[in-house]
Design a protein around this motif. Structure first.
Motif, short mmCIF file in Angstrom:
data_model
loop_
_atom_site.label_atom_id
_atom_site.label_comp_id
_atom_site.label_asym_id
_atom_site.label_seq_id
_atom_site.Cartn_x
_atom_site.Cartn_y
_atom_site.Cartn_z
N PRO A 136 5.81 -0.79 0.18
CA PRO A 136 4.68 -1.46 -0.21
C PRO A 136 4.88 -2.69 -1.04
O PRO A 136 3.99 -3.78 -0.99
CB PRO A 136 3.77 -0.42 -0.92
CG PRO A 136 4.32 0.83 -0.63
CD PRO A 136 5.61 0.73 -0.11
N VAL A 137 5.95 -2.59 -2.18
CA VAL A 137 6.28 -3.80 -2.75
C VAL A 137 6.33 -4.82 -1.96
O VAL A 137 6.24 -6.19 -2.54
CB VAL A 137 7.37 -3.45 -3.77
CG1 VAL A 137 7.62 -4.43 -4.51
CG2 VAL A 137 6.97 -2.28 -4.74
N ALA A 138 7.05 -4.80 -0.75
CA ALA A 138 7.26 -6.05 0.08
C ALA A 138 6.04 -6.22 0.97
O ALA A 138 5.61 -7.32 1.02
CB ALA A 138 8.48 -5.61 1.08
N TRP A 139 5.41 -5.50 1.51
CA TRP A 139 4.44 -5.52 2.64
C TRP A 139 3.06 -5.63 2.30
O TRP A 139 2.33 -6.44 2.62
CB TRP A 139 4.52 -4.70 3.73
CG TRP A 139 4.35 -2.92 3.42
CD1 TRP A 139 4.95 -1.99 3.61
CD2 TRP A 139 2.88 -2.80 3.28
NE1 TRP A 139 4.24 -1.06 3.36
CE2 TRP A 139 2.92 -0.96 3.35
CE3 TRP A 139 1.44 -3.00 3.40
CZ2 TRP A 139 1.86 -0.24 3.11
CZ3 TRP A 139 0.47 -2.10 3.28
CH2 TRP A 139 0.46 -0.92 3.05
N GLU A 142 13.64 -4.06 -3.30
CA GLU A 142 14.95 -3.20 -3.64
C GLU A 142 15.31 -2.94 -5.15
O GLU A 142 15.88 -1.92 -5.49
CB GLU A 142 16.30 -4.20 -3.29
CG GLU A 142 16.56 -3.96 -1.71
CD GLU A 142 17.02 -5.15 -0.96
OE1 GLU A 142 17.57 -6.14 -1.92
OE2 GLU A 142 17.30 -5.26 0.43
N SER A 143 14.58 -3.74 -5.70
CA SER A 143 14.74 -3.50 -7.57
C SER A 143 13.99 -2.03 -7.87
O SER A 143 14.20 -1.69 -8.91
CB SER A 143 14.20 -4.66 -8.24
OG SER A 143 12.53 -4.57 -8.04
N GLY A 144 13.21 -1.53 -7.09
CA GLY A 144 12.62 -0.34 -7.47
C GLY A 144 11.19 -0.56 -8.34
O GLY A 144 10.80 0.55 -9.03
N MET A 145 10.65 -1.94 -8.31
CA MET A 145 9.61 -1.91 -9.20
C MET A 145 8.32 -1.37 -8.60
O MET A 145 8.37 -1.35 -7.44
CB MET A 145 9.57 -3.73 -9.82
CG MET A 145 8.94 -4.25 -8.53
SD MET A 145 8.06 -5.67 -8.90
CE MET A 145 8.72 -7.06 -8.97
N PRO A 146 7.45 -0.98 -9.56
CA PRO A 146 6.36 -0.47 -9.04
C PRO A 146 5.21 -1.74 -8.28
O PRO A 146 5.54 -2.75 -8.81
CB PRO A 146 5.48 0.10 -10.18
CG PRO A 146 5.89 -0.35 -11.27
CD PRO A 146 7.45 -0.85 -10.95
N LEU A 147 4.46 -1.24 -7.35
CA LEU A 147 3.53 -2.26 -6.80
C LEU A 147 2.38 -2.86 -7.83
O LEU A 147 2.37 -4.02 -8.03
CB LEU A 147 2.77 -1.50 -5.50
CG LEU A 147 1.62 -2.68 -4.90
CD1 LEU A 147 2.45 -3.92 -4.31
CD2 LEU A 147 1.01 -1.84 -3.79
N HIS A 163 1.45 -8.04 -13.41
CA HIS A 163 1.47 -9.40 -12.63
C HIS A 163 0.97 -9.37 -11.45
O HIS A 163 0.41 -10.38 -10.82
CB HIS A 163 2.69 -10.05 -12.97
CG HIS A 163 3.73 -9.38 -12.55
ND1 HIS A 163 3.98 -9.30 -10.84
CD2 HIS A 163 4.95 -8.48 -12.62
CE1 HIS A 163 4.96 -8.64 -10.52
NE2 HIS A 163 5.63 -8.11 -11.53
N PHE A 164 1.07 -8.48 -10.79
CA PHE A 164 0.66 -8.40 -9.38
C PHE A 164 -0.70 -8.44 -9.51
O PHE A 164 -1.29 -9.01 -8.45
CB PHE A 164 1.12 -7.08 -8.70
CG PHE A 164 0.61 -6.76 -7.28
CD1 PHE A 164 1.04 -7.25 -6.07
CD2 PHE A 164 -0.62 -5.94 -7.10
CE1 PHE A 164 0.62 -7.36 -4.81
CE2 PHE A 164 -1.38 -5.95 -5.77
CZ PHE A 164 -0.76 -6.66 -4.94
N LEU A 165 -1.44 -7.59 -10.25
CA LEU A 165 -3.02 -7.48 -10.19
C LEU A 165 -3.52 -8.83 -10.52
O LEU A 165 -4.50 -9.36 -9.98
CB LEU A 165 -3.26 -6.63 -11.06
CG LEU A 165 -2.98 -5.12 -10.77
CD1 LEU A 165 -3.56 -4.14 -11.69
CD2 LEU A 165 -3.69 -4.69 -9.34
#
Ligand code: NDP
Length: 249
Positions: free
Chosen positions: A72-75, A131-136, A140-142
């Protein structure tokens, strides 16, 4: 010394000042700024579909064809991108009410090349994040997602105001009123700049930054040309209306 960036990303950053400088001297010759003498042209609607389809497909194929792309971090960010580019590639051309003016094939080719490069760079950024394993759901995402959506709404609303200045089949130009046009002459461009700045924050990536910067370098000079054109064409053009940034510029 050149920064240690992958070559395609370096090229995209280098394009930004080059495009800004060129467009300060030569206005891209399409739409109200169309000029003959730029070689073969395409009808407007067809040009928009051909130019923007690579922007929709490149990143989607490159991202979803990999296993990291299933994260989900990508899509999830990819959905935002595809939402915008589905609008730009299919909805905008289908609904637009263009004049007979046509679109130089040279510009279409440049846009395709840019969209391939930009799709490549931004897909790499999405995959690297996954790939870095960061959460979604990072702050900064929000924040970036909120900016993206605000920019998209401004952009689509402003496009609709412009579109409704003409009845189907008409080709004359009128002064847009209402919405963000109360404050600036090119709010559709401002919305686009805010949207891709939101993308840069959302993906927290240099590729996102390169795209936001490029969007500004591409659209700010055109907003200046539009402002000059409106002032010269319409004596009643609102005096206090700024070019691109309310109250400032
Ligand atoms: P415009 O708003 O100049 O033109 C869009 C359509 O509206 C055209 O069909 C045009 O007709 C018509 N139109 C424009 N002004 C008037 C008016 N005053 N009265 C009546 N009809 C009008 O936008 P652009 O063509 O420059 O760009 C279209 C979209 O693409 C924008 O939303 C922009 O943000 C986006 N874009 C994004 C870029 C990026 O770098 N990300 C680059 C370029 C565009 P006509 O064809 O007859 O002029």
């Amino acid at each position: 010394m050149l920064p240690d960036l992958p070559l395609p990303l370096l090229v995209q950053f280098i394009l930004c000042p080059l495009v800004l400088l060129s467009l300060l001297f030569v206005t891209a010759p399409y739409g109200r700024h169309f000029q003959p003498g730029w070689g073969p042209s395409l009808p407007n609607r067809m040009a928009w579909v051909i130019m923007e389809l690579p922007a929709l497909l490149t990143i989607a194929v490159l991202t979803l064809a990999t296993s990291a792309g299933q994260s989900p971090v990508a899509w999830v960010p990819l959905l935002f991108w595809c939402g915008h580019y589905s609008y730009r590639t299919f909805v905008f051309p289908a609904m637009m009410r263009p004049s007979e003016k046509t679109f130089p094939a040279q510009l279409v080719l440049f846009a395709i090349a840019f969209n391939l490069l930009n799709g490549w760079n931004n897909s790499a950024a999405l995959l690297e994040n996954a790939e870095s394993g960061m959460p979604l759901l990072t702050p900064h995402f929000l924040l970036g997602a909120a900016l993206f959506l605000a920019g998209f709404v401004m952009h689509v609303h402003s496009d609709a105001i412009i579109r409704n200045l003409r009845q189907p089949g008409e080709s004359e130009y009128r002064v847009p009123m209402g919405g963000m046009f109360r404050w600036v002459g090119s709010p559709n461009y401002l919305g686009e700049i805010i949207m891709w700045s939101g993308w840069a924050v959302m993906t927290w990536s240099l590729a996102g930054l390169a795209f936001a910067l490029f969007t500004f370098c591409n659209l700010a000079p055109r907003a200046v040309s539009n402002h000059r054109w409106y002032r010269q064409t319409f004596p009643n053009y609102p005096l206090g209306r700024k070019i691109l940034i309310p109250g400032i510029f």
